[in-house]
Scaffold this motif. Sequence first.
Motif, PDB file in Angstrom:
ATOM      1  N   GLU A   1       0.815  -1.231   0.085  1.00  0.00           N
ATOM      2  CA  GLU A   1       0.149   0.024  -0.055  1.00  0.00           C
ATOM      3  C   GLU A   1       0.868   1.224  -0.107  1.00  0.00           C
ATOM      4  OE1 GLU A   1      -3.093  -0.022  -0.277  1.00  0.00           O
ATOM      5  OE2 GLU A   1      -3.508  -2.260  -0.091  1.00  0.00           O
TER       6      GLU A   1
ATOM      7  N   LYS B   1      -3.780   1.041 -13.763  1.00  0.00           N
ATOM      8  CA  LYS B   1      -5.037   0.178 -13.198  1.00  0.00           C
ATOM      9  C   LYS B   1      -6.273   0.578 -13.819  1.00  0.00           C
ATOM     10  CE  LYS B   1      -3.188  -1.181  -8.547  1.00  0.00           C
ATOM     11  NZ  LYS B   1      -3.605  -1.300  -7.324  1.00  0.00           N
TER      12      LYS B   1
ATOM     13  N   ARG C   1      -2.330   4.742 -10.702  1.00  0.00           N
ATOM     14  CA  ARG C   1      -3.775   4.642 -10.705  1.00  0.00           C
ATOM     15  C   ARG C   1      -4.167   4.698 -12.479  1.00  0.00           C
ATOM     16  NH1 ARG C   1      -7.759   7.564  -8.216  1.00  0.00           N
ATOM     17  NH2 ARG C   1     -10.016   7.487  -9.792  1.00  0.00           N
TER      18      ARG C   1
ATOM     19  N   ASP D   1      -3.277   5.864  -5.279  1.00  0.00           N
ATOM     20  CA  ASP D   1      -4.558   5.937  -5.610  1.00  0.00           C
ATOM     21  C   ASP D   1      -5.185   7.272  -6.273  1.00  0.00           C
ATOM     22  OD1 ASP D   1      -5.202   3.206  -5.302  1.00  0.00           O
ATOM     23  OD2 ASP D   1      -5.593   3.601  -3.066  1.00  0.00           O
TER      24      ASP D   1
END
Length: 443
Positions: A79, A94, A91, A84
């Motif tokens: 993490e 993904k 990000r 994110d």
Amino acid sequence: MTDQRIQILKDILLDLHRGASPESVQERFNQTFAGVSAIEISLMEHELMNSDSGVTFEDVMALCDVHANLFKQAVQNVEVADADQAGHPVRVFKDENLALRAALIRIRRLLESYEQATEDTVQTELTKGLERQLALLGQFDNHYRRKEELFFPLMEKYGHDAPPKVMWGVDDQIRDLFAIVQKDCQQLEQQGIAALQESFEAFAVEFESMIFKEESILLMILLESFTQDDWLQIAGESDTFGYAIIRPSDIWQPERKDFTPATSITEVAEQEPASAGEVIHHRIDTPEGELTISFKPKQASQQESQVFGNGYLSVEQANLILNHLPMEITFVNKDDIFQYYNDAVPSEEMIFKRTPSQIGRHVELCHPPKLLPKVRAIFTALREGRKDKFEMWFKSESRGQFVHVTYKAVRDANGEFQGVLEYVQDIAPYRAIETDVYRGIDE
């Protein structure tokens, strides 16, 4: 402990390469490991491919899916808060995979509908839909190129050279499978739907497997290894290679904190120095007390003329000339290290796209594994003096260019090999010349 775990992983995979069943290997792995980090996987593959085991990267590539399945339930997640955030390369990566998966689903539905359709007009419309969706899906090549040209060079700098080599090889296999899909789509009316369904599923299986490898192994290695500065560099260079289906909605601008204690600098001599050689004094106030330092600025060398060939140029002038040549120039030094490229055009417009992150990379790592035999043959022949240059050319229909490439041996005054100069240019405008004379001064 890490070395022991890596050795055990290596032994397990050696058994696999020697013919042990995936089931028996999986059982031993599960008994030994409650979890494995992506870094350990990378180190294990490096040890495996660089040992005297006889296992080559081609062997690892052939069992890439088996490796991935082995680690599927055990890879530890990493993490990182920034990852994110909108615009962060992870990000974006993904989000592209989500969009590409959605394209796969749409294509499967269109194939099912085509198989069930009985009217020619309906099939014609479905064919157009398939062509549009395959064009969108084909943008995965941008996704792969950013991975290969931006992620992989940084991975190699951190010592993770095995996963990039293996993954690039599998990427090219996936590209080849997609080319078959495109061909079958073009010949859909003649061949029928069965051939396209078969080739598409062969592609989709490998493509979805790569998405798993990217998100469960590759990104975990990157998140454990890369710094925020690394991600900022990748974000800044990503536009050069483009994106797949989606584009970043925002520019990622992380909050940066300065942990350096503020110091107050008071210059004693406030006036500009009378000459470049004059000593300048500074007084620095620190929490511990006052410190005075003196230094003598170096003379700027950018404007100094130096001997270049039959004349004189400053470094700045030489740089400007190189950047104004109507061709892309790349220099690989005698140690096979990519050392320089010019800025004739922006990276986005280059025929062979280059970015600063590639500087310092071994030339073999700058090419797909399938091209390594040709790259090695060219460099060996130039190095040994069997050839002075190689030329090649090809027509790029998509860009309307006729690309001419030259690889030229660079030798010093004593004839010693110093590297290879590559120069690339679009010669389509020259091939289009139809007249014998043109002065160009009357217009």
